[in-house]
Scaffold this active site. Structure first.
Site: not given
Length: 401
Positions: A24, A79, A81, A83, A146, A165, A194, A225
């Site tokens: 990121h 989510h 985002e 990724d 997050h 996440d 993390y 992840h």
């Protein structure tokens, strides 16, 4: 790499990117990362999350080893985002799902990334459930863990929490489960890395979310992840570790980070360290030239004190130290003791600037900053040890000693 059946008819179909190093844009991945996605085979076949851009074919190939991708009925986006949803458009074009489920806030994220798409999207809220045959998927919004759109998916029949996440790590490996990873210290370090570089600002929110997770009947937590937490013991371990990190109770250990032009500030750093160690506080010294800002932040996970050193440069502080402080402030560490020091050739503003920056993070500052003109003298070294002593005394008091 083949799909992995993590529960009966539930498969890992994500990707492992061994060459990914820059997570990121702000954190490092020493051996790469994973983007996990999960396929649930039932009366209605469900894909939970996708992967980062460039990996659509690899993911579709993995899915194809379980079912024809066109037989996927639903997609859940926990989510938005990129990724997790970087190949969403490609997957939708191939799958043509009946419905796509996102959180209430996920609608905004999806519209931002994929404007103008006429997809069959349905927003869900906490407590909503989706009947897919022999299972239900229950949604729980986890706003700001997050991102505002974050949510998790719970499957009670399988005692499985797909946690997006939360509870993740950046680990690239052929192993899929935490109990297969044989380096416990490294595993815990990756969890801290993390959390302290991503989740830390939302610690108060995490503490409120953990009892909700604990109220669920789970024996597996599957993040998006890293490795999957399998078994009650593993689930309890990661939940307890998150609680400890989120509480940010001070620990009796110190971190010194610094930059130096001609070794004067470096010599001061080692003298401050001596003052800390002589007063019973172990210390880690990290040059910001030699250590990435995310590595410095990870070290802070085990440190109740943080001291910063910099020469004066253009009436300010060195650029790498400034960057480290800016990064640290954004992550909002709590309950720390601080200290500042630095050298100069003439103007000498840096120690005061460092002191103020640390104080702005609500750190307790038990001593005045130490300033050195030119090269350290005996008196400067004595003052540095005194700074270390003052921070050590304040930290031990904060730790209840």
């Amino acid at each position: 790499m083949q799909p992995i059946e993590i529960k009966k008819d539930i498969f890992w179909v994500g990707i492992v990117d061994f060459d990914h190093r820059d997570f990121h844009g702000y954190s490092r991945c020493p051996d790469g990362t994973t983007c996990n996605a999960y396929l649930i085979r039932d009366k209605k076949n469900v894909l939970v999350d996708t992967v980062q851009p460039g990996w659509a074919n690899a993911m579709l190939c993995r899915i194809g080893n379980v079912i024809d991708p066109e037989k996927i009925d639903y997609i859940i986006c926990n989510h938005m985002e990129l990724d997790h949803q970087g190949v969403l458009e490609e997957i939708i074009e191939r799958v043509k799902p009946e419905k796509i489920f996102v959180s209430q806030m996920g609608l905004k994220s999806m519209a931002g990334y994929y404007a103008g798409k006429n997809w069959p999207v349905q927003a869900v809220k906490s407590g909503d459930s989706l009947d897919i045959g022999s299972r239900r998927i229950i949604f729980q919004e986890t706003r700001m863990l997050h991102w505002p759109d974050s949510m998790v998916s719970y499957i009670p029949e399988d005692k499985l929490l797909i946690s997006n996440d939360i509870f993740g790590q950046n680990i690239a490996s052929s192993m899929r489960f935490t109990d297969e990873y044989d380096d416990q210290w490294e595993f815990e370090h990756r969890i801290k890395e993390y959390f302290y570089n991503i989740v830390l600002p939302y610690s108060a929110i995490a503490l409120k979310a953990l009892p909700v997770v604990e109220s669920l009947d789970i024996d597996m937590i599957a993040p998006d992840h890293g490795l999957i937490h399998r078994g009650h013991k593993a689930c309890k371990f990661i939940i307890d570790m998150y609680r400890k990190m989120a509480e940010q109770k001070p620990q009796k250990r110190a971190l010194i980070f610094y930059d130096s032009m001609w070794k004067s500030t470096e010599k001061m750093a080692y003298s401050v360290c001596r003052g800390l160690e002589e007063n019973g506080v172990p210390c880690r010294i990290m040059s910001v030239k030699s250590n990435h800002h995310s590595a410095v932040m990870t070290e802070l996970a085990d440190c109740g004190a943080v001291l910063a050193g910099s020469p004066t440069h253009n009436n300010g502080i060195m650029p790498l130290v400034a960057a480290q402080l800016c990064y640290m402030a954004g992550l909002k560490p709590q309950n720390r003791v601080g200290g500042a020091f630095g050298s100069c050739g003439w103007s000498g503003e840096s120690p005061k600037i460092l002191q103020d920056r640390l104080a702005e993070m609500n750190m307790e500052m038990p001593a005045a900053p130490v300033k050195c003109l030119w090269a350290p003298t005996h008196e400067v070294y004595k003052a540095c040890r005194g700074l270390g002593e003052a921070v050590a005394i304040a930290l031990k008091k904060k730790c209840g000693e």
